[in-house]
Design a protein around this motif. Structure first.
Motif, PDB file in Angstrom:
ATOM      1  N   ASN A  85       5.544   2.623   8.584  1.00 23.26           N
ATOM      2  CA  ASN A  85       5.949   3.951   8.742  1.00 23.26           C
ATOM      3  C   ASN A  85       6.616   3.471   6.956  1.00 23.26           C
ATOM      4  O   ASN A  85       7.459   3.681   6.260  1.00 23.26           O
ATOM      5  CB  ASN A  85       7.350   2.497   9.259  1.00 23.26           C
ATOM      6  CG  ASN A  85       7.112   1.956  10.299  1.00 23.26           C
ATOM      7  OD1 ASN A  85       7.342   2.893  11.390  1.00 23.26           O
ATOM      8  ND2 ASN A  85       8.007   0.403  10.470  1.00 23.26           N
ATOM      9  N   THR A  86       5.592   4.597   6.593  1.00 22.82           N
ATOM     10  CA  THR A  86       5.492   5.128   4.773  1.00 22.82           C
ATOM     11  C   THR A  86       5.767   6.565   5.524  1.00 22.82           C
ATOM     12  O   THR A  86       5.749   7.464   6.870  1.00 22.82           O
ATOM     13  CB  THR A  86       4.364   4.703   4.533  1.00 22.82           C
ATOM     14  OG1 THR A  86       3.825   5.439   5.762  1.00 22.82           O
ATOM     15  CG2 THR A  86       4.273   3.542   4.278  1.00 22.82           C
ATOM     16  N   GLU A  87       6.087   6.855   4.618  1.00 26.64           N
ATOM     17  CA  GLU A  87       6.758   8.607   3.838  1.00 26.64           C
ATOM     18  C   GLU A  87       5.216   9.113   4.224  1.00 26.64           C
ATOM     19  O   GLU A  87       4.333   8.553   3.492  1.00 26.64           O
ATOM     20  CB  GLU A  87       7.596   9.298   2.700  1.00 26.64           C
ATOM     21  CG  GLU A  87       8.965   8.907   2.979  1.00 26.64           C
ATOM     22  CD  GLU A  87       9.397   9.887   3.859  1.00 26.64           C
ATOM     23  OE1 GLU A  87       9.395  11.018   4.041  1.00 26.64           O
ATOM     24  OE2 GLU A  87       9.997   8.825   4.277  1.00 26.64           O
ATOM     25  N   ARG A 127       5.152  16.163  10.858  1.00 24.59           N
ATOM     26  CA  ARG A 127       5.727  15.180   9.995  1.00 24.59           C
ATOM     27  C   ARG A 127       4.851  15.870   8.217  1.00 24.59           C
ATOM     28  O   ARG A 127       5.430  15.521   6.761  1.00 24.59           O
ATOM     29  CB  ARG A 127       5.771  13.774   9.082  1.00 24.59           C
ATOM     30  CG  ARG A 127       6.182  13.117  10.971  1.00 24.59           C
ATOM     31  CD  ARG A 127       5.893  11.563  10.527  1.00 24.59           C
ATOM     32  NE  ARG A 127       5.738  11.136   9.951  1.00 24.59           N
ATOM     33  CZ  ARG A 127       5.102   9.853   9.677  1.00 24.59           C
ATOM     34  NH1 ARG A 127       4.480   9.347  10.579  1.00 24.59           N
ATOM     35  NH2 ARG A 127       5.344   9.328   8.772  1.00 24.59           N
ATOM     36  N   ASP A 136       1.109  -5.603   8.720  1.00 21.94           N
ATOM     37  CA  ASP A 136       2.161  -4.284   8.263  1.00 21.94           C
ATOM     38  C   ASP A 136       1.661  -3.906   6.946  1.00 21.94           C
ATOM     39  O   ASP A 136       2.756  -3.210   6.042  1.00 21.94           O
ATOM     40  CB  ASP A 136       3.740  -4.887   8.110  1.00 21.94           C
ATOM     41  CG  ASP A 136       4.224  -5.330   9.171  1.00 21.94           C
ATOM     42  OD1 ASP A 136       3.567  -5.426  10.173  1.00 21.94           O
ATOM     43  OD2 ASP A 136       5.234  -5.989   9.243  1.00 21.94           O
ATOM     44  N   ASP A 140       4.277  -1.595   4.422  1.00 21.24           N
ATOM     45  CA  ASP A 140       5.062  -1.026   5.503  1.00 21.24           C
ATOM     46  C   ASP A 140       6.144  -2.169   4.155  1.00 21.24           C
ATOM     47  O   ASP A 140       5.383  -2.947   3.678  1.00 21.24           O
ATOM     48  CB  ASP A 140       5.282  -2.346   7.101  1.00 21.24           C
ATOM     49  CG  ASP A 140       5.474  -1.256   7.853  1.00 21.24           C
ATOM     50  OD1 ASP A 140       5.297   0.320   7.833  1.00 21.24           O
ATOM     51  OD2 ASP A 140       5.072  -1.652   8.900  1.00 21.24           O
TER      52      ASP A 140
END
Lengths: 238, 238
Positions: free
Chosen positions: A19-21, A54, A205, A208
């Motif tokens: 869940n990264t930019e 995105r 993960d 994350d």
């Protein structure tokens, strides 16, 4: 006419993992390439559209062409995907996460590009395999990625012992991936099949905020098992 | 007192390869980490200082602490490098080019970090091994990096044939690196030792404007050899 036009190029475009930019894990140069393409060969169209949005692609996604390449694509359909590139249009290959062509679709279209004299250009991005190995402290001068272990017994235990032995005799780190819902089971299988002194990296993960990467001996892991169920993971035996 | 301070972290920091702008091949997030560190464990101090300057680190390089970790560092000296991290100072590990710990120094300090309960955090950056494999069209579901082949005969030809056979029987891509000044010789050795139908990827000057990545059969390469002498290269047999 197509014959007079130079051939297009095939860009291998990484996609974030975790869940990264987007531009925390991709160089901004990748956007320059993304903005220059209007033909995308993708593992999954919905995921690819979401990624391009995105990534801030500089024009409407509805004006782009998408074609799917995944385990359901026939060899005949794959051979059609290369035609626009031969005719001068460059393409970007996107898998659902990480780098295309490695533990993900993409190699088939790259191979076809080589057979047609088309340049294949790789861009920098996150590979969970490489990130896990970098952080593992295990041997990075010799390593093998073996994908998924067999699901059924006795093949599974036999494979674990085969790769554990190869790690020892060749001093080659042995890397595996597992479906998140089967992770905890795979850890149990490593703990019951490997020697006390064998080293095991558990990397879950990756990238994350909840990232956990730790290398211990099998004996140490047996004393305290981490909670890894349903978290994307890479395992390395060394 | 040191016992009361939380331990530092060890960041594995990639460095550009090729003649590329730093943030064309590294995410800008890496700068945030670089700017937060004042202790660097590096393969070569001069190269590391030059990289940090090019990366635009936000304070004078003379205020930073550097320690070298390379093939000349003794195990005793390596064990001293971890002490500041145990005492609460985070560190960045930098190799001369590419990602630390993979075909480059860094694994020793990461291993020591794990033994001391220190988090090892990998950042995204260019790995010539992964970039070559992504672009090769060869199998990316199973692959091995074998480092350098033996220099002397008959071990060299024996090793080439061993890995060619493994590529065939296990359908596992076999990746090698060679010192640039010995590249042309290695290509000759592949061409004289491997079967006509074996596939060989030659990837040179990765990420450079002069980048050349091409996969052909040994038979095809025999007909037209590329000029690769003294250019950094990755070879893949598939």
């Amino acid at each position: 006419m197509a014959e007079n036009r130079p051939k297009g190029k095939l860009y291998m475009l990484p996609v974030p993992i975790g869940n990264t930019e987007v531009y925390d894990v991709l160089p901004t140069y990748n956007k320059t390439i993304i903005d220059s393409l209007d033909y995308f060969i993708v593992e999954n169209i919905r995921t690819a559209r979401r990624f391009l949005s995105r990534a801030g692609i500089n024009r409407p996604i509805d004006t782009l062409t998408f074609a799917e390449l995944n385990e359901h694509t026939s060899p005949e359909d794959i051979s059609k995907l290369i035609v626009p590139i031969i005719n001068g249009q460059s393409a970007g290959m996107l898998s659902e996460a990480g780098v295309p062509g490695i533990a993900d679709p993409g190699a088939d279209i790259a191979a076809l590009a080589h057979r047609n004299g088309i340049d294949v250009i790789p861009l920098v991005g996150p590979s969970s395999i490489i990130l896990a190995l970098m952080a593992s402290g295990l041997n990075g001068q010799s390593f093998a990625f073996n994908g998924y272990l067999p699901v059924k017994q006795p093949e599974r235990t036999r494979a674990i012992r085969f790769f554990e032995k190869r790690a020892q005799t060749e001093h080659q780190s042995q890397i595996f991936i597992e479906a998140p819902y089967r992770n905890a089971k795979l850890l149990d299988d490593f703990l019951s099949s490997c020697a006390n002194t064998t080293k095991l990296t558990i990397a879950v993960d990756i990238l994350d905020p909840t990232q956990f990467i730790r290398t211990k001996t099998i004996g140490e892991w047996r004393k305290a098992k981490p909670e890894i169920n349903k978290r994307p993971a890479i395992f390395i035996i060394g």
